[in-house]
Write a protein that holds these residues in place. Sequence first.
Motif, PDB file in Angstrom:
ATOM      1  N   GLU A   9      43.159  46.865  23.060  1.00 16.80           N
ATOM      2  CA  GLU A   9      42.081  47.190  23.802  1.00 16.80           C
ATOM      3  C   GLU A   9      41.946  46.306  24.955  1.00 16.80           C
ATOM      4  O   GLU A   9      41.756  46.687  26.141  1.00 16.80           O
ATOM      5  N   GLY A  10      42.376  45.059  25.072  1.00 14.66           N
ATOM      6  CA  GLY A  10      42.396  43.910  25.984  1.00 14.66           C
ATOM      7  C   GLY A  10      43.496  44.446  26.941  1.00 14.66           C
ATOM      8  O   GLY A  10      43.445  44.415  27.900  1.00 14.66           O
ATOM      9  N   ARG A  11      44.738  44.889  26.212  1.00 14.75           N
ATOM     10  CA  ARG A  11      45.822  45.247  26.753  1.00 14.75           C
ATOM     11  C   ARG A  11      45.349  46.534  27.767  1.00 14.75           C
ATOM     12  O   ARG A  11      45.859  46.763  28.951  1.00 14.75           O
ATOM     13  N   VAL A  12      44.774  47.437  27.244  1.00 13.02           N
ATOM     14  CA  VAL A  12      44.300  48.604  28.080  1.00 13.02           C
ATOM     15  C   VAL A  12      43.291  48.220  28.920  1.00 13.02           C
ATOM     16  O   VAL A  12      43.658  49.082  30.126  1.00 13.02           O
ATOM     17  N   SER A  13      42.424  47.514  28.844  1.00  6.44           N
ATOM     18  CA  SER A  13      41.520  46.987  29.707  1.00  6.44           C
ATOM     19  C   SER A  13      42.215  46.510  30.915  1.00  6.44           C
ATOM     20  O   SER A  13      42.020  46.929  32.119  1.00  6.44           O
ATOM     21  N   LEU A  14      42.939  45.580  30.911  1.00  6.35           N
ATOM     22  CA  LEU A  14      43.731  45.014  31.776  1.00  6.35           C
ATOM     23  C   LEU A  14      44.621  45.949  32.711  1.00  6.35           C
ATOM     24  O   LEU A  14      44.526  46.050  33.876  1.00  6.35           O
ATOM     25  N   THR A  15      45.435  46.872  31.847  1.00  6.41           N
ATOM     26  CA  THR A  15      46.151  47.918  32.552  1.00  6.41           C
ATOM     27  C   THR A  15      45.343  48.807  33.525  1.00  6.41           C
ATOM     28  O   THR A  15      45.389  49.150  34.562  1.00  6.41           O
ATOM     29  N   ASN A  60      41.888  58.963  36.235  1.00  2.84           N
ATOM     30  CA  ASN A  60      41.375  59.156  35.134  1.00  2.84           C
ATOM     31  C   ASN A  60      41.876  60.553  34.267  1.00  2.84           C
ATOM     32  O   ASN A  60      41.895  60.279  33.169  1.00  2.84           O
ATOM     33  N   GLY A  61      42.763  61.311  34.750  1.00  3.37           N
ATOM     34  CA  GLY A  61      43.266  62.148  34.174  1.00  3.37           C
ATOM     35  C   GLY A  61      44.383  61.629  33.298  1.00  3.37           C
ATOM     36  O   GLY A  61      44.703  61.978  32.213  1.00  3.37           O
ATOM     37  N   ALA A  62      45.056  60.580  33.751  1.00  5.79           N
ATOM     38  CA  ALA A  62      46.222  60.134  33.003  1.00  5.79           C
ATOM     39  C   ALA A  62      45.414  59.204  31.872  1.00  5.79           C
ATOM     40  O   ALA A  62      46.096  59.065  30.775  1.00  5.79           O
ATOM     41  N   LEU A  63      44.641  58.513  32.043  1.00  5.14           N
ATOM     42  CA  LEU A  63      43.762  57.783  30.924  1.00  5.14           C
ATOM     43  C   LEU A  63      43.053  58.524  29.934  1.00  5.14           C
ATOM     44  O   LEU A  63      43.386  58.364  28.794  1.00  5.14           O
ATOM     45  N   LEU A  64      42.875  59.698  30.342  1.00 10.26           N
ATOM     46  CA  LEU A  64      42.181  60.777  29.175  1.00 10.26           C
ATOM     47  C   LEU A  64      43.623  61.249  28.354  1.00 10.26           C
ATOM     48  O   LEU A  64      43.336  61.551  27.345  1.00 10.26           O
ATOM     49  N   LEU A  65      44.602  61.477  29.101  1.00 11.44           N
ATOM     50  CA  LEU A  65      45.684  61.913  28.289  1.00 11.44           C
ATOM     51  C   LEU A  65      46.548  60.762  27.542  1.00 11.44           C
ATOM     52  O   LEU A  65      46.846  60.992  26.290  1.00 11.44           O
ATOM     53  N   LEU A  66      46.439  59.505  27.848  1.00 11.92           N
ATOM     54  CA  LEU A  66      46.893  58.463  27.027  1.00 11.92           C
ATOM     55  C   LEU A  66      45.886  57.968  25.891  1.00 11.92           C
ATOM     56  O   LEU A  66      46.571  57.552  25.065  1.00 11.92           O
ATOM     57  N   HIS A  67      44.694  57.940  26.078  1.00 18.59           N
ATOM     58  CA  HIS A  67      43.832  57.235  25.343  1.00 18.59           C
ATOM     59  C   HIS A  67      42.709  58.468  24.737  1.00 18.59           C
ATOM     60  O   HIS A  67      42.331  59.252  25.277  1.00 18.59           O
ATOM     61  N   ARG A  68      42.273  58.058  23.440  1.00 16.64           N
ATOM     62  CA  ARG A  68      41.246  58.868  23.061  1.00 16.64           C
ATOM     63  C   ARG A  68      40.075  58.191  22.490  1.00 16.64           C
ATOM     64  O   ARG A  68      40.275  57.053  22.007  1.00 16.64           O
ATOM     65  N   GLY A  69      38.663  58.579  22.283  1.00 17.43           N
ATOM     66  CA  GLY A  69      37.887  57.956  21.857  1.00 17.43           C
ATOM     67  C   GLY A  69      37.377  56.656  22.185  1.00 17.43           C
ATOM     68  O   GLY A  69      37.342  56.629  23.564  1.00 17.43           O
ATOM     69  N   PRO A  70      37.082  55.712  21.643  1.00 20.20           N
ATOM     70  CA  PRO A  70      36.771  54.209  21.982  1.00 20.20           C
ATOM     71  C   PRO A  70      37.719  53.673  22.935  1.00 20.20           C
ATOM     72  O   PRO A  70      37.129  52.979  23.896  1.00 20.20           O
ATOM     73  N   LEU A  71      39.050  54.052  22.824  1.00 19.20           N
ATOM     74  CA  LEU A  71      39.877  53.371  23.678  1.00 19.20           C
ATOM     75  C   LEU A  71      39.846  53.924  25.023  1.00 19.20           C
ATOM     76  O   LEU A  71      39.949  53.303  26.096  1.00 19.20           O
ATOM     77  N   TYR A  72      39.603  55.135  25.230  1.00 24.38           N
ATOM     78  CA  TYR A  72      39.181  55.934  26.554  1.00 24.38           C
ATOM     79  C   TYR A  72      37.939  55.286  27.303  1.00 24.38           C
ATOM     80  O   TYR A  72      38.208  54.931  28.409  1.00 24.38           O
ATOM     81  N   LYS A  73      36.998  54.989  26.266  1.00 23.00           N
ATOM     82  CA  LYS A  73      35.923  54.332  26.796  1.00 23.00           C
ATOM     83  C   LYS A  73      36.215  52.977  27.556  1.00 23.00           C
ATOM     84  O   LYS A  73      35.772  52.632  28.518  1.00 23.00           O
ATOM     85  N   VAL A  74      36.977  52.275  26.816  1.00 24.22           N
ATOM     86  CA  VAL A  74      37.332  50.876  27.290  1.00 24.22           C
ATOM     87  C   VAL A  74      38.116  51.163  28.606  1.00 24.22           C
ATOM     88  O   VAL A  74      37.872  50.456  29.664  1.00 24.22           O
ATOM     89  N   ALA A  75      39.175  52.058  28.570  1.00 18.80           N
ATOM     90  CA  ALA A  75      40.141  52.187  29.695  1.00 18.80           C
ATOM     91  C   ALA A  75      39.198  52.712  30.997  1.00 18.80           C
ATOM     92  O   ALA A  75      39.304  52.177  32.048  1.00 18.80           O
ATOM     93  N   VAL A  76      38.489  53.599  30.673  1.00 15.72           N
ATOM     94  CA  VAL A  76      37.544  54.299  31.977  1.00 15.72           C
ATOM     95  C   VAL A  76      36.697  53.277  32.692  1.00 15.72           C
ATOM     96  O   VAL A  76      36.605  53.169  33.750  1.00 15.72           O
ATOM     97  N   ARG A  77      36.010  52.448  31.656  1.00 13.79           N
ATOM     98  CA  ARG A  77      35.094  51.351  32.497  1.00 13.79           C
ATOM     99  C   ARG A  77      35.765  50.178  32.720  1.00 13.79           C
ATOM    100  O   ARG A  77      35.524  49.846  34.073  1.00 13.79           O
ATOM    101  N   ALA A  78      36.962  49.808  32.396  1.00 19.85           N
ATOM    102  CA  ALA A  78      37.739  49.016  33.226  1.00 19.85           C
ATOM    103  C   ALA A  78      38.338  49.407  34.427  1.00 19.85           C
ATOM    104  O   ALA A  78      38.384  48.548  35.689  1.00 19.85           O
ATOM    105  N   CYS A  79      38.757  50.682  34.638  1.00 27.07           N
ATOM    106  CA  CYS A  79      39.266  51.184  35.700  1.00 27.07           C
ATOM    107  C   CYS A  79      38.282  51.332  36.982  1.00 27.07           C
ATOM    108  O   CYS A  79      38.573  51.116  37.942  1.00 27.07           O
TER     109      CYS A  79
END
Length: 271
Positions: A9-15, A60-79
């Motif tokens: 999740e940390g790596r996802v948030s950084l990316t 946002n579309g790419a994040l939605l395809l790459l991640h699901r559930g809680p991991l997507y929430k981490v990604a979209v907030r970091a984005c």
Amino acid sequence: MAGEKFVLEGRVSLTSFGLGLGAVLLPVLAAAGSHIDWVQHYLTGTHGKIAITVCIAAVNGALLLLHRGPLYKVAVRACFLGFAFGCGLLVSFGQTTWRHFGWYMCSLSFFHFSEYLVTAIINPHLSKSLSLSSRLPSDLKQLRWLSLAGLLMVLFGECLRKSAMLTAGSNFNHIVQNEKARTHVLVTSGVYSCFRHPSYVGWFYWSIGTQVMLCNPVCVLGYTLASWRFFRERIEEEEISLIHFFGEEYLEYKRKVPTGLPFIPGIRVES
């Protein structure tokens, strides 16, 4: 396991932070010219707005395809934080009077992102409990009625201020006027029959309400003191002009109607 999951999740948030930042900066860099004022032109231009919107949608579309559930929430907030940081950078380097606000955007967005990322590095076992609410005192988290009270203050302040602006019409101005316009009249009806300065009353309680809503006792005190001091000085300055404009008509109105703000009587006039 939990530690490995949180490191992920940390790596996802950084990316994702980098993707959000790039969604702002890459189109800007592509449009950059030789003049320093290109930032303002780009942000206010139609092509710049369209390019940034398309990039954000694509990310946002790419994040939605790459991640699901809680991991997507981490990604979209970091984005989103990366996007806010990028906007802050643009404002900071642009030739505008909003430069200091750009610094504030950068500071606020990077603080929240780095808070998450550093916690991911030093305490990976907190993968499930790490959130904004986990950093608040437990007694404040349970005071939902206090947040609701803050929300009501915000709504009250917003409605009161906008009602004052609509009632005053062309007589309303964000800047204290030193010269009376030919169309300027003294407004005493509507919300002005309850408060002499209803727009300031609304703004005052709106600003405090935002911090009550967050259950932030330190900022509630800070916002209250800062707002009170600002409006005390502002009202005294404004009423000097109003007395000059309307004379006895305003003095009579002043005697009948309060300012609406606590412990702020307005300018004192010796009889």
